[in-house]
Motif scaffolding. Structure first.
Motif, PDB file in Angstrom:
ATOM      1  N   GLY A   1       1.690  -9.859 -21.377  1.00 55.55           N
ATOM      2  CA  GLY A   1       1.755 -11.481 -21.526  1.00 55.55           C
ATOM      3  C   GLY A   1       2.860 -11.633 -20.356  1.00 55.55           C
ATOM      4  N   SER A   2       3.221 -13.035 -20.252  1.00 56.08           N
ATOM      5  CA  SER A   2       4.201 -13.482 -19.267  1.00 56.08           C
ATOM      6  C   SER A   2       5.443 -13.814 -19.659  1.00 56.08           C
ATOM      7  CB  SER A   2       3.625 -14.511 -18.353  1.00 56.08           C
ATOM      8  OG  SER A   2       3.461 -15.587 -19.132  1.00 56.08           O
ATOM      9  N   SER A   3       6.570 -13.547 -18.728  1.00 55.21           N
ATOM     10  CA  SER A   3       8.051 -14.145 -19.170  1.00 55.21           C
ATOM     11  C   SER A   3       8.747 -14.193 -17.881  1.00 55.21           C
ATOM     12  CB  SER A   3       8.520 -13.112 -20.074  1.00 55.21           C
ATOM     13  OG  SER A   3       9.924 -13.225 -20.336  1.00 55.21           O
ATOM     14  N   ASN A   4       9.749 -15.147 -17.991  1.00 61.14           N
ATOM     15  CA  ASN A   4      10.499 -15.327 -16.725  1.00 61.14           C
ATOM     16  C   ASN A   4      11.818 -14.416 -16.810  1.00 61.14           C
ATOM     17  OD1 ASN A   4       8.920 -17.197 -15.318  1.00 61.14           O
ATOM     18  ND2 ASN A   4       9.621 -18.901 -16.743  1.00 61.14           N
ATOM     19  N   VAL A   5      11.887 -13.962 -18.023  1.00 63.39           N
ATOM     20  CA  VAL A   5      13.365 -13.146 -18.353  1.00 63.39           C
ATOM     21  C   VAL A   5      13.065 -11.859 -17.383  1.00 63.39           C
ATOM     22  CG1 VAL A   5      14.383 -11.706 -20.086  1.00 63.39           C
ATOM     23  CG2 VAL A   5      13.346 -13.812 -20.815  1.00 63.39           C
ATOM     24  N   GLU A   6      14.269 -11.561 -16.695  1.00 65.31           N
ATOM     25  CA  GLU A   6      14.533 -10.280 -15.883  1.00 65.31           C
ATOM     26  C   GLU A   6      15.590  -9.429 -16.445  1.00 65.31           C
ATOM     27  OE1 GLU A   6      12.514  -9.731 -13.295  1.00 65.31           O
ATOM     28  OE2 GLU A   6      11.356 -11.515 -13.233  1.00 65.31           O
ATOM     29  N   LEU A   7      14.922  -8.259 -16.717  1.00 60.65           N
ATOM     30  CA  LEU A   7      15.914  -7.027 -17.014  1.00 60.65           C
ATOM     31  C   LEU A   7      16.491  -6.402 -15.871  1.00 60.65           C
ATOM     32  CD1 LEU A   7      13.501  -5.665 -19.998  1.00 60.65           C
ATOM     33  CD2 LEU A   7      15.351  -7.091 -19.969  1.00 60.65           C
ATOM     34  N   PRO A   8      17.798  -5.796 -15.959  1.00 61.78           N
ATOM     35  CA  PRO A   8      18.156  -5.135 -15.283  1.00 61.78           C
ATOM     36  C   PRO A   8      17.658  -3.754 -14.941  1.00 61.78           C
ATOM     37  CG  PRO A   8      19.592  -4.676 -17.230  1.00 61.78           C
ATOM     38  CD  PRO A   8      18.656  -5.800 -17.342  1.00 61.78           C
TER      39      PRO A   8
END
Length: 250
Positions: free
Chosen positions: A231-238
């Motif tokens: 899917g899609s998400s704007n969350v960015e992980l380290p």
């Protein structure tokens, strides 16, 4: 050797995403078009499955709980679990797992005291797993399933190449994904020596039944090699820690 910076950057930046995902379009025709000029085995097939029945999720939850509690899976996993990224070149951190505080504490305890895993009541982990799998599949565009032959060395090679291609394709299209590896890969190794040493005949027979139920619902007639939720998400992980790769690998 040819140096491919696109592939290298994709590998170094690739992340498994375990949080909520929004719906997104993934075109398998575009995927095949992109790799149409690459020679090799064509017996593997990708398929998008929009939803999974509650009956199958119930069986997958039982399978996952069994693996965590009755096999060396938890011990193997926590060996690669890191509290922080500092001073490590590989492994997974608690932050990147995207889990709640209680679960983080539990994993930390299991890492320090592996024997405590045996004290967890099976029905509790089974219930929690069912809730988590429901969340993961509801908060996604469904499953992306790879099926094909999976018996000899060449099969492993071609399957691995297909999986890496799909990772690259999703990265380029800004699609986030999470492998559902326990329910897919494990079903191919039901009769492994490790399982025969840790699981009883009744459990092994039930896993074989889950495999058949999985194949029937997903409508595949070859081995289920791998599965992603996507899917899609704007969350960015380290960024995850990575071992240094020299240019000679590319």
């Amino acid at each position: 050797p040819v140096k491919n910076n696109v592939v290298r950057d994709s590998i170094l930046g690739r992340q498994t995403f375990r949080g909520a995902l929004e719906s997104v379009d993934l075109s398998l025709s575009e995927y095949h078009k992109k790799f149409s000029d690459v020679p090799g085995e064509r017996s593997f097939e990708w398929k998008i499955v929009k939803s999974v029945s509650q009956d199958l999720l119930k069986e997958w939850s039982w399978l996952e709980a069994l693996l965590w509690l009755k096999t060396p899976l938890m011990g193997d996993f926590t060996k690669w679990l890191r509290l922080k990224t500092k001073n490590f070149e590989d492994g997974v951190t608690l932050e990147n797992l995207q889990i709640g505080f209680v679960d983080k504490i539990s994993l930390f305890i299991f890492k320090k005291f592996p024997s405590l895993v045996r004290l967890i009541p099976f029905f509790i982990l089974n219930y929690q797993t069912k809730i988590r799998l429901n969340f993961l599949l509801e908060k996604s565009s469904g499953l992306l399933v790879l099926s094909g032959p999976f018996k000899n060395f060449e099969d492993y090679f071609y399957a691995g190449r297909e999986i890496q291609r799909m990772w690259l394709f999703m990265e380029e299209n800004k699609i986030k994904a999470q492998p559902i590896a326990i329910q897919s890969l494990y079903l191919n190794f039901v009769k492994s020596i490790s399982n025969q040493q840790t699981l009883n005949a009744t459990q092994l027979d039930k896993i074989a039944d889950i495999r058949q139920l999985t194949y029937k619902e997903l409508q595949i007639n070859q081995s289920l090699v791998y599965a992603f939720r996507f899917g899609s998400s704007n969350v960015e992980l380290p960024k995850m820690p990575r071992r240094h790769l020299s240019d000679n690998h590319f």
